[in-house]
Write a protein that holds these residues in place. Sequence first.
Motif, mmCIF file in Angstrom:
data_model
loop_
_atom_site.group_PDB
_atom_site.id
_atom_site.type_symbol
_atom_site.label_atom_id
_atom_site.label_comp_id
_atom_site.label_asym_id
_atom_site.label_seq_id
_atom_site.Cartn_x
_atom_site.Cartn_y
_atom_site.Cartn_z
ATOM 1 N N SER A 36 0.828 -1.207 0.000
ATOM 2 C CA SER A 36 0.000 0.000 0.000
ATOM 3 C C SER A 36 0.861 1.255 0.000
ATOM 4 O O SER A 36 0.630 2.191 -0.768
ATOM 5 N N LEU A 37 1.877 1.269 0.851
ATOM 6 C CA LEU A 37 2.705 2.478 0.971
ATOM 7 C C LEU A 37 3.595 2.684 -0.251
ATOM 8 O O LEU A 37 3.841 3.828 -0.649
ATOM 9 N N LEU A 38 4.067 1.612 -0.849
ATOM 10 C CA LEU A 38 4.830 1.762 -2.096
ATOM 11 C C LEU A 38 3.953 2.405 -3.176
ATOM 12 O O LEU A 38 4.400 3.278 -3.923
ATOM 13 N N THR A 39 2.706 1.954 -3.249
ATOM 14 C CA THR A 39 1.797 2.478 -4.266
ATOM 15 C C THR A 39 1.456 3.937 -3.972
ATOM 16 O O THR A 39 1.453 4.782 -4.876
ATOM 17 N N TYR A 40 1.184 4.209 -2.721
ATOM 18 C CA TYR A 40 0.844 5.588 -2.331
ATOM 19 C C TYR A 40 2.012 6.527 -2.628
ATOM 20 O O TYR A 40 1.822 7.627 -3.157
ATOM 21 N N ASP A 41 3.215 6.084 -2.319
ATOM 22 C CA ASP A 41 4.388 6.925 -2.572
ATOM 23 C C ASP A 41 4.580 7.159 -4.073
ATOM 24 O O ASP A 41 4.912 8.270 -4.501
ATOM 25 N N ALA A 42 4.350 6.118 -4.864
ATOM 26 C CA ALA A 42 4.466 6.275 -6.323
ATOM 27 C C ALA A 42 3.426 7.259 -6.842
ATOM 28 O O ALA A 42 3.695 8.048 -7.753
ATOM 29 N N TRP A 43 2.245 7.214 -6.268
ATOM 30 C CA TRP A 43 1.174 8.143 -6.654
ATOM 31 C C TRP A 43 1.575 9.583 -6.316
ATOM 32 O O TRP A 43 1.444 10.488 -7.135
ATOM 33 N N LEU A 44 2.111 9.765 -5.102
ATOM 34 C CA LEU A 44 2.516 11.109 -4.670
ATOM 35 C C LEU A 44 3.671 11.646 -5.515
ATOM 36 O O LEU A 44 3.603 12.743 -6.058
ATOM 37 N N THR A 45 4.751 10.860 -5.583
ATOM 38 C CA THR A 45 5.958 11.355 -6.249
ATOM 39 C C THR A 45 5.782 11.413 -7.766
ATOM 40 O O THR A 45 6.489 12.150 -8.437
ATOM 41 N N GLY A 46 4.848 10.642 -8.279
ATOM 42 C CA GLY A 46 4.607 10.669 -9.717
ATOM 43 C C GLY A 46 3.635 11.760 -10.141
ATOM 44 O O GLY A 46 3.283 11.845 -11.314
ATOM 45 N N GLY A 47 3.179 12.566 -9.192
ATOM 46 C CA GLY A 47 2.302 13.684 -9.549
ATOM 47 C C GLY A 47 0.826 13.331 -9.582
ATOM 48 O O GLY A 47 0.042 14.022 -10.233
ATOM 49 N N GLY A 86 -16.065 -3.423 -2.339
ATOM 50 C CA GLY A 86 -16.031 -2.054 -1.839
ATOM 51 C C GLY A 86 -14.638 -1.464 -1.938
ATOM 52 O O GLY A 86 -13.638 -2.182 -1.794
ATOM 53 N N PHE A 87 -14.593 -0.169 -2.185
ATOM 54 C CA PHE A 87 -13.312 0.531 -2.339
ATOM 55 C C PHE A 87 -13.364 1.874 -1.625
ATOM 56 O O PHE A 87 -14.429 2.484 -1.495
ATOM 57 N N VAL A 88 -12.184 2.327 -1.221
ATOM 58 C CA VAL A 88 -12.046 3.707 -0.758
ATOM 59 C C VAL A 88 -11.262 4.459 -1.826
ATOM 60 O O VAL A 88 -10.169 4.047 -2.215
ATOM 61 N N ARG A 89 -11.860 5.556 -2.263
ATOM 62 C CA ARG A 89 -11.223 6.372 -3.290
ATOM 63 C C ARG A 89 -10.488 7.518 -2.625
ATOM 64 O O ARG A 89 -11.047 8.187 -1.755
ATOM 65 N N HIS A 90 -9.240 7.734 -3.015
ATOM 66 C CA HIS A 90 -8.511 8.894 -2.486
ATOM 67 C C HIS A 90 -9.159 10.167 -3.011
ATOM 68 O O HIS A 90 -9.378 10.304 -4.218
ATOM 69 N N CYS A 91 -9.461 11.094 -2.099
ATOM 70 C CA CYS A 91 -10.247 12.271 -2.505
ATOM 71 C C CYS A 91 -9.428 13.255 -3.333
ATOM 72 O O CYS A 91 -9.993 14.185 -3.906
ATOM 73 N N GLN A 92 -8.116 13.071 -3.406
ATOM 74 C CA GLN A 92 -7.308 14.011 -4.193
ATOM 75 C C GLN A 92 -6.975 13.472 -5.580
ATOM 76 O O GLN A 92 -6.075 13.973 -6.237
ATOM 77 N N ASN A 93 -7.684 12.456 -6.023
ATOM 78 C CA ASN A 93 -7.461 11.976 -7.378
ATOM 79 C C ASN A 93 -7.606 13.107 -8.374
ATOM 80 O O ASN A 93 -8.584 13.848 -8.356
ATOM 81 N N HIS A 94 -6.630 13.256 -9.218
ATOM 82 C CA HIS A 94 -6.631 14.296 -10.245
ATOM 83 C C HIS A 94 -6.864 15.682 -9.683
ATOM 84 O O HIS A 94 -7.496 16.526 -10.291
ATOM 85 N N GLY A 95 -6.318 15.916 -8.492
ATOM 86 C CA GLY A 95 -6.397 17.242 -7.914
ATOM 87 C C GLY A 95 -7.791 17.639 -7.475
ATOM 88 O O GLY A 95 -8.013 18.761 -7.051
#
Length: 256
Positions: free
Chosen positions: A157-168, A240-249
């Motif tokens: 989970s954290l590897l994916t989250y970090d890739a999402w953050l650092t990849g913009g 069921g899923f939780v969507r990150h609320c900052q998807n696409h800004g």
Amino acid sequence: MGNITRRDMLGRSSLLMASMGTGLPLTAANPEPAEAARKLKIVVVGGHPDDPESGCGGTIAHYAGEGHEVVIVYLTRGESGIKGKTMQEAAAIRSAEAGKACEILHARPIFAGQIDGHTELNPSLYEAFRKILDVENPDVVFTHWPIDTHRDHRVASLLTYDAWLTGGKKFDLYYFEVEQGEQTQIFQPTHYVDISTTLSRKQAACFAHASQHPETDFWPQHEAMNRFRGMECGVKNAEGFVRHCQNHGMDAPKRG
Ligand SMILES: [Zn+2]
């Protein structure tokens, strides 16, 4: 509470239906032509062979069936998961099982090279994982919810989250659940996918992991979870899923 517009709710992916406080599932019943035609790249990240299948196998089958490309990234090959087998032997058996499950779901497997039970986080591993996702360039990524009793799930989970953050934040990020209560904890979905028509394919993919004794060790839990999530959103079976609320800004979905 007012209605939620479809565009605000689903963003560009138009993939998931959401309850978002209305108590009713809302679907993209009449997608705009451009959205309907667009084929997406979907990546699912799991700690071990069988996690993506049990957490969102019905969703994978659903979207692969609609022509979207689905890639499953297994962080490990399940090296520590078969009693009486060496890590090498278990990795071979479980990699083959993952390959069979991916065939059933019409997904492509990738193995990210960490070791079951010994997964790590450090700067070079974050970077290596981000490169895997960069190459795939997904529109949507599903991964483990980070509050989970299994360390490898937390690392994935954290590897994916970090890739999402650092990849913009280039892809939409969603979290899935596995063995709710025993592994995933304090998880309340924001979005649901109706898997009533793909449940049997999900079951077949889970049963491809014969070394993990799915009939007793994890399928009954997921079958119950899928029924329960279905009750929550008004269909027979759902994931069921939780969507990150900052998807696409975007901030939290706006209400129309
Ligand atoms: Zn696992």
